[in-house]
Design an enzyme around this catalytic site. Structure first.
Site, PDB file in Angstrom:
ATOM      1  N   HIS A 121      -0.475  -5.967  -4.734  1.00 27.54           N
ATOM      2  CA  HIS A 121       0.180  -5.287  -3.611  1.00 27.54           C
ATOM      3  C   HIS A 121      -0.677  -4.166  -3.045  1.00 27.54           C
ATOM      4  O   HIS A 121      -0.169  -3.237  -2.433  1.00 27.54           O
ATOM      5  CB  HIS A 121       1.560  -4.760  -4.042  1.00 27.54           C
ATOM      6  CG  HIS A 121       2.541  -5.857  -4.347  1.00 27.54           C
ATOM      7  ND1 HIS A 121       3.714  -5.657  -5.040  1.00 27.54           N
ATOM      8  CD2 HIS A 121       2.521  -7.183  -4.036  1.00 27.54           C
ATOM      9  CE1 HIS A 121       4.365  -6.813  -5.149  1.00 27.54           C
ATOM     10  NE2 HIS A 121       3.658  -7.749  -4.558  1.00 27.54           N
ATOM     11  N   CYS A 151      -7.684   5.635  13.810  1.00 26.70           N
ATOM     12  CA  CYS A 151      -8.883   4.846  13.519  1.00 26.70           C
ATOM     13  C   CYS A 151     -10.031   5.276  14.445  1.00 26.70           C
ATOM     14  O   CYS A 151      -9.858   5.289  15.666  1.00 26.70           O
ATOM     15  CB  CYS A 151      -8.566   3.370  13.742  1.00 26.70           C
ATOM     16  SG  CYS A 151      -9.973   2.286  13.514  1.00 26.70           S
TER      17      CYS A 151
END
Ligand code: BJW
Length: 250
Positions: A121, A151
Site C-alpha cells: 500500500h 509539483c
C-alpha cells in the site's frame, strides 16, 4: 510455556526453506500507531475512509487529507520498531528466503533492519503529484500540515505515496507478493483484519499452494480459513515462536 499450536508453528518454521510474512497495522500497534479498525482507537472509528483515503476525498478537500497524512507521517517517524518487527528481522537472518509483504505505510519493518520489504500500500514517507504521479521530494519545509507543496513539473498538489481505496496496487509489488505467497512453505499472517483486498487473499493463495499458514492476532475474528491461529499480540507471540524454533540463537 508455549501452546501446542505455537510449537507446531515453531517446528514448521524450523523446517521451512521459504517463508512469507504478511503484516498489517496490528504489528505496529505496540509501537503506538493506531490500527484502522479497532472499535475504540482505530482511525476508521473516528474518521470515514471516504473522507480521507480515496482520490475523490482528495479532490474534494486536499488540505484536509494532506494535514491528516502529515500528522500520521510525523507519528510514524517518531515510532520505534517493537519486538514483533524485530522478531521478523531475526527470522530473516536465520531462514535464507524470507519475504516480508506489508500493508503498512509506516516504514517500521525497514527501521527494524528488515530488507526487501514489499510495501503493498505504498509508503507515507514519499509524496508524488496528484494529477500526473510525478515523484516529488519531501523536504523538511514541505513536511508541514500548514504548507501543501505543488509539483515543480506540473503544478498539481502533492499527495502521499500510499494506495487509497479504488486505486490499483503497485504492479511490481503485487506481482512479487503473489509470487511469494504462491511459493512459500510457511506463511505468517500478522496483525491484519484480512478485510482489504487484494492483500487479504494472499493467505488463501498460500494455503491453496500447500503452504503452512499461521495467523498471529489478539482478535480471533481475523482467522483466515484453514490457517492455524495464534491468539496474542505480535510482540509476544513472534519472539516466543522464534525462541522455541531456535533456542540457541541470540
Ligand atoms: C494486532 C495487534 C497486535 C491489533 N499484534 N495484531 C474484492 C472484493 C471487495 C472489495 C474489493 C475487492 N477488491 C478490491 C476491493 C475494493 C477495496 C477493498 O478491499 N475494500 C474492502 C474494504 C472490502 N480494495 C481496494 O480498493 C484496493 N485496490 C484495488 O483492489 O484496486 C483494484 C480495484 C479497485 C476497485 C474495485 C475493484 C478492484 C486498494 C486498497 C487500499 C487500502 N488502503 C488503506 C489505506 C492506505 C494508506 C493509509 O495508511 O492511509 O490501507 S485502507 C487500510 O486498510 C490500510 C491498511 O493497509 C488496510 C488493511 O488494514 P489492516 O492492516 O488489516 O488493519 P486493520 O485495522 O483492519 O486490522 C488490524 C488487525 O491487527 C486487527 O485484526 C487487530 O485485531 C490486530 N491487532 N493489535 C497483532 N499487538
Amino acid at each position: 510455556m508455549l501452546s501446542d499450536t505455537e510449537m507446531q508453528v515453531a517446528q514448521a518454521l524450523r523446517q521451512a526453506k521459504r517463508v512469507t510474512v504478511l503484516t498489517g497495522a496490528g504489528i505496529s500497534a505496540e509501537s503506538g500507531l493506531p490500527t484502522f479498525r479497532d472499535p475504540l482507537t482505530g482511525y476508521w472509528s473516528k474518521f470515514r475512509p471516504a473522507d480521507l483515503a480515496t482520490p475523490v476525498a482528495f479532490r474534494r478537500d486536499p488540505e484536509l487529507v494532506w494535514r491528516w497524512y502529515c500528522e500520521r507521517r510525523s507519528a510514524a517517524r517518531a515510532a520505534k520498531p517493537n519486538a514483533g518487527h524485530l522478531a521478523i528481522t531475526k527470522l530473516q537472518s536465520i531462514v535464507p528466503d524470507v519475504t516480508i509483504v506489508t500493508q503498512n505505510v509506516d516504514g517500521l519493518h525497514q527501521a527494524a533492519g528488515s530488507t526487501g520489504v514489499i510495501e503493498l500500500h505504498g509508503s507515507i514517507h514519499s509524496i508524488r503529484c496528484f494529477d500526473r504521479d510525478h515523484a516529488m521530494d519531501l523536504n523538511q519545509e514541505d513536511d508541514s500540515p500548514d504548507r501543501h507543496p505543488a509539483c515543480p513539473q506540473c503544478g498539481s498538489l502533492a499527495r502521499p505515496g500510499v494506495v487509497w481505496f479504488g486505486e490499483m496496487l503497485p504492479d511490481e509489488a503485487l506481482a512479487r507478493s503473489i509470487a511469494a505467497a504462491s511459493a512459500c512453505d510457511v506463511m505468517l499472517v500478522v496483525g491484519t483484519s484480512g478485510i482489504v483486498q487484494p492483500a487479504a487473499s494472499l493467505g488463501s493463495r498460500a494455503l491453496t499452494h500447500g503452504a503452512f499458514v499461521a495467523v498471529v492476532n489478539p482478535d480471533p475474528r481475523s482467522v483466515m480459513p484453514g490457517g492455524l491461529f495464534l491468539e496474542g499480540p505480535a510482540g509476544t507471540v513472534l519472539p516466543g515462536i522464534l525462541e522455541a524454533a531456535w533456542p540457541d540463537s541470540k
